[in-house]
Scaffold this motif. Sequence first.
Motif, mmCIF file in Angstrom:
data_model
loop_
_atom_site.group_PDB
_atom_site.id
_atom_site.type_symbol
_atom_site.label_atom_id
_atom_site.label_comp_id
_atom_site.label_asym_id
_atom_site.label_seq_id
_atom_site.Cartn_x
_atom_site.Cartn_y
_atom_site.Cartn_z
ATOM 1 N N MET A 1 0.797 -1.108 0.187
ATOM 2 C CA MET A 1 -0.031 -0.016 -0.121
ATOM 3 C C MET A 1 0.870 1.194 0.015
ATOM 4 N N ILE A 2 0.715 2.185 -0.839
ATOM 5 C CA ILE A 2 1.276 3.481 -0.914
ATOM 6 C C ILE A 2 0.626 4.499 0.071
ATOM 7 N N ASN A 3 1.696 5.169 0.865
ATOM 8 C CA ASN A 3 1.355 5.909 1.881
ATOM 9 C C ASN A 3 1.549 7.502 1.472
ATOM 10 N N ILE A 4 0.533 8.307 1.401
ATOM 11 C CA ILE A 4 0.733 9.688 1.154
ATOM 12 C C ILE A 4 0.533 10.507 2.449
ATOM 13 N N VAL A 5 1.682 11.167 2.735
ATOM 14 C CA VAL A 5 2.066 12.065 3.830
ATOM 15 C C VAL A 5 1.777 13.450 3.397
ATOM 16 N N LEU A 6 1.122 14.139 4.176
ATOM 17 C CA LEU A 6 0.689 15.622 4.143
ATOM 18 C C LEU A 6 1.349 16.463 5.145
ATOM 19 N N LEU A 7 2.449 16.815 5.243
ATOM 20 C CA LEU A 7 2.863 17.827 6.446
ATOM 21 C C LEU A 7 2.398 19.103 6.460
ATOM 22 N N GLU A 8 1.505 19.324 7.433
ATOM 23 C CA GLU A 8 0.925 20.613 7.699
ATOM 24 C C GLU A 8 0.104 21.145 6.707
ATOM 25 N N PRO A 9 -0.613 20.408 6.131
ATOM 26 C CA PRO A 9 -1.781 21.044 4.923
ATOM 27 C C PRO A 9 -2.396 22.075 5.455
ATOM 28 N N GLU A 10 -2.949 23.013 4.401
ATOM 29 C CA GLU A 10 -3.733 24.283 4.947
ATOM 30 C C GLU A 10 -4.972 24.436 4.396
ATOM 31 N N ILE A 11 -5.162 23.798 3.203
ATOM 32 C CA ILE A 11 -6.443 24.091 2.397
ATOM 33 C C ILE A 11 -7.333 22.632 2.571
ATOM 34 N N PRO A 12 -8.559 22.838 3.170
ATOM 35 C CA PRO A 12 -9.174 21.610 3.459
ATOM 36 C C PRO A 12 -9.690 20.940 2.202
ATOM 37 N N ALA A 13 -9.989 21.781 0.872
ATOM 38 C CA ALA A 13 -10.555 21.259 -0.355
ATOM 39 C C ALA A 13 -9.428 20.523 -0.774
ATOM 40 N N ASN A 14 -8.207 20.856 -0.829
ATOM 41 C CA ASN A 14 -6.849 19.966 -1.453
ATOM 42 C C ASN A 14 -6.904 18.714 -0.505
ATOM 43 N N THR A 15 -6.997 18.769 0.924
ATOM 44 C CA THR A 15 -6.937 17.535 1.463
ATOM 45 C C THR A 15 -8.154 16.673 1.409
ATOM 46 N N GLY A 16 -9.309 17.115 1.141
ATOM 47 C CA GLY A 16 -10.423 16.347 0.633
ATOM 48 C C GLY A 16 -10.359 15.565 -0.528
ATOM 49 N N ASN A 17 -9.754 16.223 -1.552
ATOM 50 C CA ASN A 17 -9.615 15.900 -2.761
ATOM 51 C C ASN A 17 -8.336 14.677 -2.666
ATOM 52 N N ILE A 18 -7.393 14.953 -1.979
ATOM 53 C CA ILE A 18 -6.562 13.828 -1.938
ATOM 54 C C ILE A 18 -6.971 12.718 -1.029
ATOM 55 N N GLY A 19 -7.806 12.897 0.047
ATOM 56 C CA GLY A 19 -8.546 11.833 0.481
ATOM 57 C C GLY A 19 -9.184 10.998 -0.525
ATOM 58 N N ARG A 20 -9.932 11.472 -1.338
ATOM 59 C CA ARG A 20 -10.712 10.602 -2.322
ATOM 60 C C ARG A 20 -9.669 10.299 -3.320
ATOM 61 N N THR A 21 -8.856 10.616 -3.746
ATOM 62 C CA THR A 21 -7.701 10.045 -4.427
ATOM 63 C C THR A 21 -6.898 8.531 -3.765
ATOM 64 N N CYS A 22 -6.978 8.912 -2.306
ATOM 65 C CA CYS A 22 -6.529 7.618 -1.548
ATOM 66 C C CYS A 22 -7.274 6.551 -1.802
ATOM 67 N N CYS A 23 -8.706 6.831 -1.490
ATOM 68 C CA CYS A 23 -9.616 5.854 -1.577
ATOM 69 C C CYS A 23 -9.710 5.233 -2.763
ATOM 70 N N ALA A 24 -9.692 5.768 -3.981
ATOM 71 C CA ALA A 24 -9.581 5.404 -5.231
ATOM 72 C C ALA A 24 -8.754 4.502 -5.498
ATOM 73 N N THR A 25 -7.432 4.693 -4.766
ATOM 74 C CA THR A 25 -6.277 4.047 -5.319
ATOM 75 C C THR A 25 -5.756 2.834 -4.216
ATOM 76 N N GLY A 26 -6.693 2.964 -3.213
ATOM 77 C CA GLY A 26 -6.436 2.170 -1.877
ATOM 78 C C GLY A 26 -4.935 2.540 -1.046
ATOM 79 N N SER A 27 -4.920 3.669 -0.992
ATOM 80 C CA SER A 27 -3.640 4.279 -0.489
ATOM 81 C C SER A 27 -3.853 4.720 0.946
ATOM 82 N N ARG A 28 -2.960 5.016 1.749
ATOM 83 C CA ARG A 28 -3.197 5.362 3.228
ATOM 84 C C ARG A 28 -2.646 6.843 3.157
ATOM 85 N N LEU A 29 -3.365 7.710 4.023
ATOM 86 C CA LEU A 29 -3.266 9.049 4.188
ATOM 87 C C LEU A 29 -2.744 9.457 5.732
#
Length: 168
Positions: free
Chosen positions: A1-29
């Motif tokens: 499983m690929i792991n995506i790490v966000l260091l101090e993200p600031e914009i909720p819409a970006n993190t939401g989009n990234i979360g959706r991408t992680c779900c679609a790819t089976g990745s951990r956030l």
Amino acid sequence: MINIVLLEPEIPANTGNIGRTCCATGSRLHLIEPLGFQISDKMLKRAGMDYWDKLDVTVYDCYEDFLEKNPQAAGNMFMATTKAHQTYTDVSYPEDAYIMFGKESAGIPEEILVDNEKNAIRIPMNHNIRSLNLSNSVAIVLYEALRQNSFLEAERDGQLHRLHWHNK
């Protein structure tokens, strides 16, 4: 499983989009505080749509907390930055890679990058553009890591349903 790490993200819409991408790819956030929003933020949930409850996500107090709780990330973490000497396609990602992205306004701090220079990667872009949107950057690099690993568990074959149209 690929792991995506966000260091101090600031914009909720970006993190939401990234979360959706992680779900679609089976990745951990992995989210490292401080965050520029609350996890309950409606913009975060809106961007993640109805997938947020399916997301494998962990929040950490700080970078050191993340490293302490993920010892396997040491030497297995790639850091996306505009300051890297190699591109994201120049490296080989293991199936359990950690790919870190910094906050939208400043990226990953220099003191972290200096210690991880050999694993720093960049997305090529025109010299007069400072950076890409964070969620776009995550998608670009994540899909390269997945491609290199035969897309792991992702469904590769779609189903095209042909409709038969008849002239009357």
